[in-house]
Motif scaffolding. Sequence first.
Motif, mmCIF file in Angstrom:
data_model
loop_
_atom_site.group_PDB
_atom_site.id
_atom_site.type_symbol
_atom_site.label_atom_id
_atom_site.label_comp_id
_atom_site.label_asym_id
_atom_site.label_seq_id
_atom_site.Cartn_x
_atom_site.Cartn_y
_atom_site.Cartn_z
ATOM 1 N N LEU A 57 0.828 -1.207 0.000
ATOM 2 C CA LEU A 57 0.000 0.000 0.000
ATOM 3 C C LEU A 57 0.862 1.256 0.000
ATOM 4 O O LEU A 57 0.559 2.242 -0.690
ATOM 5 C CB LEU A 57 -0.913 -0.025 1.222
ATOM 6 N N SER A 58 1.967 1.215 0.753
ATOM 7 C CA SER A 58 2.883 2.356 0.786
ATOM 8 C C SER A 58 3.523 2.586 -0.579
ATOM 9 O O SER A 58 3.638 3.722 -1.041
ATOM 10 C CB SER A 58 3.976 2.125 1.839
ATOM 11 N N ALA A 59 3.950 1.491 -1.225
ATOM 12 C CA ALA A 59 4.571 1.601 -2.544
ATOM 13 C C ALA A 59 3.599 2.196 -3.557
ATOM 14 O O ALA A 59 3.970 3.062 -4.366
ATOM 15 C CB ALA A 59 5.053 0.226 -3.013
ATOM 16 N N TYR A 60 2.346 1.739 -3.498
ATOM 17 C CA TYR A 60 1.333 2.258 -4.419
ATOM 18 C C TYR A 60 1.133 3.761 -4.225
ATOM 19 O O TYR A 60 1.058 4.528 -5.182
ATOM 20 C CB TYR A 60 0.027 1.511 -4.198
ATOM 21 N N ASN A 61 1.087 4.180 -2.958
ATOM 22 C CA ASN A 61 0.885 5.600 -2.682
ATOM 23 C C ASN A 61 2.112 6.439 -3.037
ATOM 24 O O ASN A 61 1.974 7.591 -3.445
ATOM 25 C CB ASN A 61 0.515 5.791 -1.209
ATOM 26 N N LEU A 62 3.319 5.866 -2.894
ATOM 27 C CA LEU A 62 4.519 6.592 -3.308
ATOM 28 C C LEU A 62 4.521 6.820 -4.819
ATOM 29 O O LEU A 62 4.883 7.890 -5.296
ATOM 30 C CB LEU A 62 5.764 5.805 -2.892
ATOM 31 N N ILE A 63 4.133 5.795 -5.575
ATOM 32 C CA ILE A 63 4.049 5.934 -7.028
ATOM 33 C C ILE A 63 3.065 7.032 -7.400
ATOM 34 O O ILE A 63 3.328 7.865 -8.274
ATOM 35 C CB ILE A 63 3.640 4.592 -7.670
ATOM 36 N N ARG A 64 1.942 7.056 -6.704
ATOM 37 C CA ARG A 64 0.924 8.082 -6.980
ATOM 38 C C ARG A 64 1.424 9.478 -6.647
ATOM 39 O O ARG A 64 1.031 10.454 -7.271
ATOM 40 C CB ARG A 64 -0.338 7.787 -6.184
ATOM 41 N N VAL A 72 -10.530 15.636 11.729
ATOM 42 C CA VAL A 72 -11.336 15.893 10.528
ATOM 43 C C VAL A 72 -11.234 17.365 10.121
ATOM 44 O O VAL A 72 -11.108 17.690 8.934
ATOM 45 C CB VAL A 72 -12.807 15.506 10.777
ATOM 46 N N LYS A 73 -11.261 18.255 11.100
ATOM 47 C CA LYS A 73 -11.147 19.693 10.826
ATOM 48 C C LYS A 73 -9.812 20.026 10.172
ATOM 49 O O LYS A 73 -9.749 20.788 9.194
ATOM 50 C CB LYS A 73 -11.307 20.478 12.130
ATOM 51 N N VAL A 74 -8.732 19.428 10.675
ATOM 52 C CA VAL A 74 -7.407 19.660 10.107
ATOM 53 C C VAL A 74 -7.337 19.126 8.677
ATOM 54 O O VAL A 74 -6.761 19.764 7.788
ATOM 55 C CB VAL A 74 -6.320 19.003 10.978
ATOM 56 N N ALA A 75 -7.939 17.948 8.426
ATOM 57 C CA ALA A 75 -7.916 17.349 7.095
ATOM 58 C C ALA A 75 -8.521 18.281 6.053
ATOM 59 O O ALA A 75 -8.010 18.385 4.931
ATOM 60 C CB ALA A 75 -8.674 16.016 7.104
ATOM 61 N N HIS A 76 -9.601 18.968 6.401
ATOM 62 C CA HIS A 76 -10.258 19.856 5.447
ATOM 63 C C HIS A 76 -9.518 21.187 5.291
ATOM 64 O O HIS A 76 -9.782 21.936 4.342
ATOM 65 C CB HIS A 76 -11.703 20.121 5.879
ATOM 66 N N ALA A 77 -8.582 21.467 6.196
ATOM 67 C CA ALA A 77 -7.832 22.720 6.113
ATOM 68 C C ALA A 77 -6.519 22.555 5.347
ATOM 69 O O ALA A 77 -5.947 23.542 4.879
ATOM 70 C CB ALA A 77 -7.541 23.242 7.518
ATOM 71 N N LEU A 78 -6.036 21.324 5.203
ATOM 72 C CA LEU A 78 -4.741 21.100 4.558
ATOM 73 C C LEU A 78 -4.863 21.080 3.032
ATOM 74 O O LEU A 78 -5.881 20.655 2.493
ATOM 75 C CB LEU A 78 -4.156 19.758 5.018
ATOM 76 N N PRO A 79 -3.810 21.502 2.328
ATOM 77 C CA PRO A 79 -3.793 21.374 0.867
ATOM 78 C C PRO A 79 -3.860 19.906 0.456
ATOM 79 O O PRO A 79 -3.345 19.027 1.155
ATOM 80 C CB PRO A 79 -2.447 21.994 0.467
ATOM 81 N N GLU A 80 -4.465 19.658 -0.697
ATOM 82 C CA GLU A 80 -4.675 18.289 -1.176
ATOM 83 C C GLU A 80 -3.374 17.500 -1.264
ATOM 84 O O GLU A 80 -3.273 16.371 -0.774
ATOM 85 C CB GLU A 80 -5.347 18.349 -2.557
ATOM 86 N N ARG A 81 -2.348 18.067 -1.859
ATOM 87 C CA ARG A 81 -1.093 17.338 -2.054
ATOM 88 C C ARG A 81 -0.410 17.034 -0.720
ATOM 89 O O ARG A 81 0.156 15.959 -0.526
ATOM 90 C CB ARG A 81 -0.158 18.131 -2.966
ATOM 91 N N LEU A 82 -0.461 17.976 0.194
ATOM 92 C CA LEU A 82 0.149 17.767 1.502
ATOM 93 C C LEU A 82 -0.558 16.648 2.253
ATOM 94 O O LEU A 82 0.092 15.806 2.896
ATOM 95 C CB LEU A 82 0.101 19.060 2.319
ATOM 96 N N LEU A 83 -1.886 16.611 2.171
ATOM 97 C CA LEU A 83 -2.650 15.576 2.858
ATOM 98 C C LEU A 83 -2.287 14.193 2.310
ATOM 99 O O LEU A 83 -2.122 13.236 3.067
ATOM 100 C CB LEU A 83 -4.150 15.836 2.704
ATOM 101 N N ARG A 84 -2.134 14.102 0.993
ATOM 102 C CA ARG A 84 -1.743 12.819 0.394
ATOM 103 C C ARG A 84 -0.339 12.417 0.807
ATOM 104 O O ARG A 84 -0.060 11.238 1.062
ATOM 105 C CB ARG A 84 -1.837 12.896 -1.127
ATOM 106 N N GLY A 85 0.571 13.393 0.870
ATOM 107 C CA GLY A 85 1.934 13.101 1.287
ATOM 108 C C GLY A 85 2.000 12.609 2.723
ATOM 109 O O GLY A 85 2.730 11.659 3.035
ATOM 110 N N LEU A 86 1.236 13.227 3.590
ATOM 111 C CA LEU A 86 1.180 12.802 4.988
ATOM 112 C C LEU A 86 0.590 11.400 5.111
ATOM 113 O O LEU A 86 1.042 10.584 5.918
ATOM 114 C CB LEU A 86 0.354 13.798 5.803
ATOM 115 N N PHE A 87 -0.425 11.131 4.306
ATOM 116 C CA PHE A 87 -1.059 9.812 4.324
ATOM 117 C C PHE A 87 -0.057 8.728 3.921
ATOM 118 O O PHE A 87 0.021 7.664 4.535
ATOM 119 C CB PHE A 87 -2.259 9.827 3.373
ATOM 120 N N CYS A 88 0.756 9.017 2.901
ATOM 121 C CA CYS A 88 1.756 8.066 2.430
ATOM 122 C C CYS A 88 2.823 7.842 3.500
ATOM 123 O O CYS A 88 3.217 6.699 3.780
ATOM 124 C CB CYS A 88 2.386 8.587 1.146
ATOM 125 N N ALA A 89 3.311 8.914 4.111
ATOM 126 C CA ALA A 89 4.316 8.803 5.162
ATOM 127 C C ALA A 89 3.767 8.012 6.349
ATOM 128 O O ALA A 89 4.491 7.230 6.987
ATOM 129 C CB ALA A 89 4.763 10.187 5.606
#
Length: 249
Positions: A111-118, A219-236
């Motif tokens: 799952l981590s590898a898939y998200n890194l590729i994305r 949830v409040k923080v998730a809606h305040a973060l930029p899309e790319r940053l949220l995805r990067g944090l999710f991958c990490a």
Amino acid sequence: MIEFVTYLLFGTVLGTLGGLFGIGGGLIAIPLLGVWVGLDQQIAQGTALVMVVPNVMLALWRYHQRNRIEWRHALALASMGFCFAWLGSIWAVGIDAQTMRMGFVAFLVALSAYNLIRMFAAPPSMSSQMRYAWPWLGVLGAASGTMGGLFGVGGAVVATPVLTSLFGTSQVVAQGLSLALALPSTGVTLATYAVHQQVDWLIGVPLAVGGLMSISWGVKVAHALPERLLRGLFCAFLVLCAVLLALKV
């Protein structure tokens, strides 16, 4: 009393992460319970579900308040997820604990590898309309439900990247739909683990209380973060969970 407070504090951290990433917090609770508390893999998964189920309920409501969930899509995901989570959980309680742990690590690494590729691929185009509806949402629900039932978590973390990359949703919409998928599947999985005595309620209950105290903020923080940053944090976050659990293998 000290142990109760410790698990309560763990629960607040996990609840924040669960709200931030739309996963209920169990994905990191399982490595923590396995590595630091020393629980067997199945008991760690069952105990984490005590926290995950109420966290998912509250996070789903908060996501719906901020970004209305399309319930037609949620129903397609959740109905199939429920059926296949039940089958996956029955399978899980009969597997050797060490084999289960190795499988969980492999699942997180993939799952981590898939998200890194994305992360380094061209960003998918977003649309207000879902690219694919039923029966493809049902297929996704079945696959995610099986993973959720087998590993105690996983349905949401599988569904979220697929919804953004293949179905064209935004990250927060995907996380909301993934929570709708996770709610019935985590409920039936917890019931199966409990029936087979694979839950430590003395640890799970304070984790759940702490999670409920903090998940709305996540949830409040998730809606305040930029899309790319949220995805990067999710991958990490996924990589960290895989490393933690690999230490126990």
